[in-house]
Motif scaffolding. Structure first.
Motif, PDB file in Angstrom:
ATOM      1  N   MET A   1      87.973  -5.284 -49.132  1.00  0.00           N
ATOM      2  CA  MET A   1      86.593  -5.704 -48.947  1.00  0.00           C
ATOM      3  C   MET A   1      86.418  -6.157 -47.505  1.00  0.00           C
ATOM      4  O   MET A   1      87.166  -6.976 -47.009  1.00  0.00           O
ATOM      5  CB  MET A   1      86.299  -6.859 -49.913  1.00  0.00           C
ATOM      6  N   SER A   2      85.441  -5.627 -46.827  1.00  0.00           N
ATOM      7  CA  SER A   2      85.200  -5.996 -45.435  1.00  0.00           C
ATOM      8  C   SER A   2      84.445  -7.319 -45.374  1.00  0.00           C
ATOM      9  O   SER A   2      83.873  -7.770 -46.361  1.00  0.00           O
ATOM     10  CB  SER A   2      84.405  -4.907 -44.718  1.00  0.00           C
ATOM     11  N   MET A   3      84.422  -7.919 -44.184  1.00  0.00           N
ATOM     12  CA  MET A   3      83.754  -9.209 -44.010  1.00  0.00           C
ATOM     13  C   MET A   3      82.270  -9.118 -44.343  1.00  0.00           C
ATOM     14  O   MET A   3      81.690 -10.054 -44.838  1.00  0.00           O
ATOM     15  CB  MET A   3      83.932  -9.705 -42.582  1.00  0.00           C
ATOM     16  N   SER A   4      81.630  -7.986 -44.096  1.00  0.00           N
ATOM     17  CA  SER A   4      80.204  -7.862 -44.356  1.00  0.00           C
ATOM     18  C   SER A   4      79.905  -7.792 -45.844  1.00  0.00           C
ATOM     19  O   SER A   4      78.763  -7.931 -46.247  1.00  0.00           O
ATOM     20  CB  SER A   4      79.640  -6.634 -43.645  1.00  0.00           C
ATOM     21  N   GLN A   5      80.916  -7.585 -46.686  1.00  0.00           N
ATOM     22  CA  GLN A   5      80.702  -7.476 -48.110  1.00  0.00           C
ATOM     23  C   GLN A   5      80.984  -8.770 -48.865  1.00  0.00           C
ATOM     24  O   GLN A   5      80.793  -8.816 -50.073  1.00  0.00           O
ATOM     25  CB  GLN A   5      81.570  -6.361 -48.688  1.00  0.00           C
ATOM     26  N   LEU A   6      81.455  -9.785 -48.197  1.00  0.00           N
ATOM     27  CA  LEU A   6      81.735 -11.050 -48.878  1.00  0.00           C
ATOM     28  C   LEU A   6      80.442 -11.708 -49.331  1.00  0.00           C
ATOM     29  O   LEU A   6      79.477 -11.773 -48.586  1.00  0.00           O
ATOM     30  CB  LEU A   6      82.491 -12.011 -47.960  1.00  0.00           C
ATOM     31  N   ARG A   7      80.424 -12.197 -50.534  1.00  0.00           N
ATOM     32  CA  ARG A   7      79.260 -12.881 -51.083  1.00  0.00           C
ATOM     33  C   ARG A   7      79.683 -14.252 -51.569  1.00  0.00           C
ATOM     34  O   ARG A   7      80.728 -14.398 -52.197  1.00  0.00           O
ATOM     35  CB  ARG A   7      78.672 -12.096 -52.263  1.00  0.00           C
ATOM     36  N   PHE A   8      78.870 -15.244 -51.294  1.00  0.00           N
ATOM     37  CA  PHE A   8      79.139 -16.610 -51.726  1.00  0.00           C
ATOM     38  C   PHE A   8      77.941 -17.152 -52.477  1.00  0.00           C
ATOM     39  O   PHE A   8      76.801 -16.805 -52.169  1.00  0.00           O
ATOM     40  CB  PHE A   8      79.417 -17.529 -50.524  1.00  0.00           C
ATOM     41  N   ASN A   9      78.186 -18.026 -53.424  1.00  0.00           N
ATOM     42  CA  ASN A   9      77.129 -18.743 -54.105  1.00  0.00           C
ATOM     43  C   ASN A   9      76.694 -19.870 -53.175  1.00  0.00           C
ATOM     44  O   ASN A   9      77.476 -20.777 -52.881  1.00  0.00           O
ATOM     45  CB  ASN A   9      77.641 -19.288 -55.434  1.00  0.00           C
ATOM     46  N   GLU A  10      75.468 -19.826 -52.689  1.00  0.00           N
ATOM     47  CA  GLU A  10      74.999 -20.775 -51.687  1.00  0.00           C
ATOM     48  C   GLU A  10      75.078 -22.224 -52.169  1.00  0.00           C
ATOM     49  O   GLU A  10      75.493 -23.110 -51.425  1.00  0.00           O
ATOM     50  CB  GLU A  10      73.572 -20.444 -51.271  1.00  0.00           C
ATOM     51  N   LYS A  11      74.714 -22.491 -53.417  1.00  0.00           N
ATOM     52  CA  LYS A  11      74.751 -23.860 -53.939  1.00  0.00           C
ATOM     53  C   LYS A  11      76.172 -24.415 -53.958  1.00  0.00           C
ATOM     54  O   LYS A  11      76.397 -25.575 -53.625  1.00  0.00           O
ATOM     55  CB  LYS A  11      74.145 -23.917 -55.339  1.00  0.00           C
ATOM     56  N   GLU A  12      77.135 -23.584 -54.332  1.00  0.00           N
ATOM     57  CA  GLU A  12      78.529 -24.030 -54.350  1.00  0.00           C
ATOM     58  C   GLU A  12      79.039 -24.286 -52.938  1.00  0.00           C
ATOM     59  O   GLU A  12      79.768 -25.242 -52.693  1.00  0.00           O
ATOM     60  CB  GLU A  12      79.403 -23.008 -55.063  1.00  0.00           C
ATOM     61  N   LEU A  13      78.663 -23.421 -51.985  1.00  0.00           N
ATOM     62  CA  LEU A  13      79.076 -23.624 -50.597  1.00  0.00           C
ATOM     63  C   LEU A  13      78.500 -24.911 -50.024  1.00  0.00           C
ATOM     64  O   LEU A  13      79.192 -25.660 -49.339  1.00  0.00           O
ATOM     65  CB  LEU A  13      78.636 -22.443 -49.728  1.00  0.00           C
ATOM     66  N   ILE A  14      77.213 -25.187 -50.319  1.00  0.00           N
ATOM     67  CA  ILE A  14      76.577 -26.409 -49.825  1.00  0.00           C
ATOM     68  C   ILE A  14      77.252 -27.623 -50.433  1.00  0.00           C
ATOM     69  O   ILE A  14      77.534 -28.607 -49.746  1.00  0.00           O
ATOM     70  CB  ILE A  14      75.063 -26.412 -50.129  1.00  0.00           C
ATOM     71  N   SER A  15      77.536 -27.570 -51.714  1.00  0.00           N
ATOM     72  CA  SER A  15      78.221 -28.672 -52.386  1.00  0.00           C
ATOM     73  C   SER A  15      79.590 -28.903 -51.752  1.00  0.00           C
ATOM     74  O   SER A  15      79.971 -30.042 -51.466  1.00  0.00           O
ATOM     75  CB  SER A  15      78.364 -28.360 -53.874  1.00  0.00           C
ATOM     76  N   TYR A  16      80.323 -27.823 -51.509  1.00  0.00           N
ATOM     77  CA  TYR A  16      81.636 -27.914 -50.879  1.00  0.00           C
ATOM     78  C   TYR A  16      81.525 -28.491 -49.462  1.00  0.00           C
ATOM     79  O   TYR A  16      82.297 -29.361 -49.071  1.00  0.00           O
ATOM     80  CB  TYR A  16      82.282 -26.527 -50.842  1.00  0.00           C
ATOM     81  N   ALA A  17      80.545 -28.036 -48.702  1.00  0.00           N
ATOM     82  CA  ALA A  17      80.389 -28.466 -47.309  1.00  0.00           C
ATOM     83  C   ALA A  17      79.976 -29.922 -47.185  1.00  0.00           C
ATOM     84  O   ALA A  17      80.349 -30.598 -46.230  1.00  0.00           O
ATOM     85  CB  ALA A  17      79.364 -27.586 -46.608  1.00  0.00           C
ATOM     86  N   THR A  18      79.196 -30.432 -48.136  1.00  0.00           N
ATOM     87  CA  THR A  18      78.650 -31.784 -47.997  1.00  0.00           C
ATOM     88  C   THR A  18      79.472 -32.860 -48.686  1.00  0.00           C
ATOM     89  O   THR A  18      79.193 -34.041 -48.510  1.00  0.00           O
ATOM     90  CB  THR A  18      77.200 -31.838 -48.515  1.00  0.00           C
ATOM     91  N   THR A  19      80.495 -32.491 -49.460  1.00  0.00           N
ATOM     92  CA  THR A  19      81.371 -33.523 -50.023  1.00  0.00           C
ATOM     93  C   THR A  19      82.349 -33.968 -48.948  1.00  0.00           C
ATOM     94  O   THR A  19      82.783 -33.173 -48.121  1.00  0.00           O
ATOM     95  CB  THR A  19      82.149 -33.001 -51.252  1.00  0.00           C
ATOM     96  N   LYS A  20      82.684 -35.236 -48.960  1.00  0.00           N
ATOM     97  CA  LYS A  20      83.532 -35.787 -47.904  1.00  0.00           C
ATOM     98  C   LYS A  20      85.018 -35.543 -48.155  1.00  0.00           C
ATOM     99  O   LYS A  20      85.826 -35.725 -47.269  1.00  0.00           O
ATOM    100  CB  LYS A  20      83.264 -37.273 -47.750  1.00  0.00           C
ATOM    101  N   ASP A  21      85.362 -35.107 -49.355  1.00  0.00           N
ATOM    102  CA  ASP A  21      86.764 -34.854 -49.669  1.00  0.00           C
ATOM    103  C   ASP A  21      87.282 -33.654 -48.884  1.00  0.00           C
ATOM    104  O   ASP A  21      86.598 -32.655 -48.731  1.00  0.00           O
ATOM    105  CB  ASP A  21      86.935 -34.573 -51.168  1.00  0.00           C
ATOM    106  N   ASP A  22      88.492 -33.759 -48.405  1.00  0.00           N
ATOM    107  CA  ASP A  22      89.205 -32.655 -47.768  1.00  0.00           C
ATOM    108  C   ASP A  22      88.600 -32.136 -46.472  1.00  0.00           C
ATOM    109  O   ASP A  22      88.974 -31.060 -46.022  1.00  0.00           O
ATOM    110  CB  ASP A  22      89.378 -31.478 -48.740  1.00  0.00           C
ATOM    111  N   ALA A  23      87.662 -32.822 -45.876  1.00  0.00           N
ATOM    112  CA  ALA A  23      87.120 -32.364 -44.596  1.00  0.00           C
ATOM    113  C   ALA A  23      88.176 -32.582 -43.518  1.00  0.00           C
ATOM    114  O   ALA A  23      88.769 -33.646 -43.424  1.00  0.00           O
ATOM    115  CB  ALA A  23      85.847 -33.104 -44.244  1.00  0.00           C
ATOM    116  N   ILE A  24      88.407 -31.571 -42.730  1.00  0.00           N
ATOM    117  CA  ILE A  24      89.375 -31.678 -41.643  1.00  0.00           C
ATOM    118  C   ILE A  24      88.743 -32.418 -40.466  1.00  0.00           C
ATOM    119  O   ILE A  24      89.337 -33.296 -39.872  1.00  0.00           O
ATOM    120  CB  ILE A  24      89.868 -30.284 -41.218  1.00  0.00           C
TER     121      ILE A  24
END
Length: 132
Positions: A1-24
């Motif tokens: 699968m090429s990079m242009s074909q990757l699909r993400f669930n936007e709500k899950e990504l936002i939830s992952y990005a905004t939680t403070k756990d595991d942020a580098i």
């Protein structure tokens, strides 16, 4: 699968990005742009992903973290990217992306921390850190 074909669930990504756990690394950075004047963005690095959040409409700077319902402006996978310090901050060049680079203004010591973190936030480096 090429990079242009990757699909993400936007709500899950936002939830992952905004939680403070595991942020580098997270924090506000001033982005430099050829098209418009520079502006503050909130940047979060988690795993091998770099999330970029814009300020809310009417706000000219981003001094605090975005709330969980604030959608990310963009998300970058930190594979095949090349971070480097510049005279006024640092830039990240992406290989094979429509966005060729991101550039940020910050203090030299801050730039070094961001560059080192981005260099270490890729699959190859993370895989080598695993203990078998």
């Amino acid at each position: 699968m090429s990079m242009s074909q990757l699909r993400f669930n936007e709500k899950e990504l936002i939830s992952y990005a905004t939680t403070k756990d595991d942020a580098i690394l997270r924090g506000p950075l001033k982005k430099v742009s050829k098209k418009s004047k520079s502006k503050y963005l909130w940047i979060v690095i988690k795993g091998n992903l770099l999330f970029v959040f814009k300020p809310k409409p009417g706000h000219h700077s981003l001094k605090s973290e975005p709330c969980p319902d604030h959608a990310a402006h963009s998300c970058y996978i930190l594979e095949s990217c090349y971070p480097e310090t510049t005279d006024v901050g640092f830039k990240v060049t992406f290989n094979g992306s429509k966005t060729s680079y991101l550039a940020f203004i910050c203090a030299p010591n801050q730039a070094n921390i961001w560059v080192q973190t981005i260099k270490q936030a890729n699959f190859k480096f993370l895989r080598n850190q695993l203990v078998y």
